[in-house]
Design a protein around this motif. Sequence first.
Motif, PDB file in Angstrom:
ATOM      1  N   ASP A 235     -11.647   3.712   2.286  1.00 44.89           N
ATOM      2  CA  ASP A 235     -11.001   3.823   3.590  1.00 44.89           C
ATOM      3  C   ASP A 235      -9.536   3.465   3.393  1.00 44.89           C
ATOM      4  O   ASP A 235      -9.226   2.428   2.788  1.00 44.89           O
ATOM      5  N   PRO A 236      -8.621   4.288   3.873  1.00 36.17           N
ATOM      6  CA  PRO A 236      -7.194   4.009   3.660  1.00 36.17           C
ATOM      7  C   PRO A 236      -6.750   2.637   4.170  1.00 36.17           C
ATOM      8  O   PRO A 236      -5.951   1.963   3.504  1.00 36.17           O
ATOM      9  N   ALA A 237      -7.245   2.211   5.315  1.00 32.89           N
ATOM     10  CA  ALA A 237      -6.845   0.906   5.848  1.00 32.89           C
ATOM     11  C   ALA A 237      -7.328  -0.218   4.938  1.00 32.89           C
ATOM     12  O   ALA A 237      -6.599  -1.188   4.689  1.00 32.89           O
TER      13      ALA A 237
ATOM     14  N   LEU B 224      -5.224  -2.943   2.910  1.00 32.32           N
ATOM     15  CA  LEU B 224      -5.483  -4.382   3.047  1.00 32.32           C
ATOM     16  C   LEU B 224      -5.560  -5.050   1.682  1.00 32.32           C
ATOM     17  O   LEU B 224      -4.966  -6.114   1.471  1.00 32.32           O
ATOM     18  N   LEU B 225      -6.273  -4.436   0.748  1.00 31.90           N
ATOM     19  CA  LEU B 225      -6.357  -5.004  -0.600  1.00 31.90           C
ATOM     20  C   LEU B 225      -4.964  -5.127  -1.212  1.00 31.90           C
ATOM     21  O   LEU B 225      -4.618  -6.150  -1.803  1.00 31.90           O
TER      22      LEU B 225
ATOM     23  N   LEU C 246     -11.638  -6.432   7.246  1.00 28.74           N
ATOM     24  CA  LEU C 246     -11.719  -7.590   6.361  1.00 28.74           C
ATOM     25  C   LEU C 246     -13.164  -8.045   6.176  1.00 28.74           C
ATOM     26  O   LEU C 246     -13.566  -8.441   5.080  1.00 28.74           O
ATOM     27  N   ARG C 247     -13.952  -7.966   7.238  1.00 38.79           N
ATOM     28  CA  ARG C 247     -15.370  -8.341   7.144  1.00 38.79           C
ATOM     29  C   ARG C 247     -16.099  -7.415   6.168  1.00 38.79           C
ATOM     30  O   ARG C 247     -16.882  -7.867   5.330  1.00 38.79           O
ATOM     31  N   ILE C 248     -15.820  -6.132   6.241  1.00 35.07           N
ATOM     32  CA  ILE C 248     -16.460  -5.164   5.345  1.00 35.07           C
ATOM     33  C   ILE C 248     -16.091  -5.456   3.886  1.00 35.07           C
ATOM     34  O   ILE C 248     -16.946  -5.462   3.000  1.00 35.07           O
ATOM     35  N   LEU C 249     -14.824  -5.730   3.637  1.00 29.62           N
ATOM     36  CA  LEU C 249     -14.382  -6.043   2.278  1.00 29.62           C
ATOM     37  C   LEU C 249     -14.987  -7.358   1.787  1.00 29.62           C
ATOM     38  O   LEU C 249     -15.334  -7.487   0.606  1.00 29.62           O
TER      39      LEU C 249
END
Length: 123
Positions: free
Chosen positions: A39-41, A45-46, A77-80
Amino acid sequence: MHDVGTPRTAAPVVSPLAGEPIKRADAQRLAGVLKAVADPARLRLLSLIQSAPEGEASVSDLTAPLGLSQPTVSHHLRILTEAGLIEREKRGVWAYYRLVPSALAAIADMLTPPRKRATRKAR
């Protein structure tokens, strides 16, 4: 750094490029991790977290550069975090996020054919 919770998605031990078939459960785990970064977002974030001055960032540090709302950034952030790619540390009312370098290295190794991996390490 205190990791909150246990990542639900862990990368498999065997690479799909290792020359032998990957087990179904390992393929599902790897697909979950790859889906988290696809996902681009989340890729941004990373990148934003890694390039932050202290190598960590809070949601409030990330909303403006992404141009997304706080709830949306928190969701990503939760997904990551659940994928095991970042870890979360709570300090008072703030949560700070930091990359898990070993998780990112494991993904890179899994996607690098064994012959290329040996060449890369020898350099």
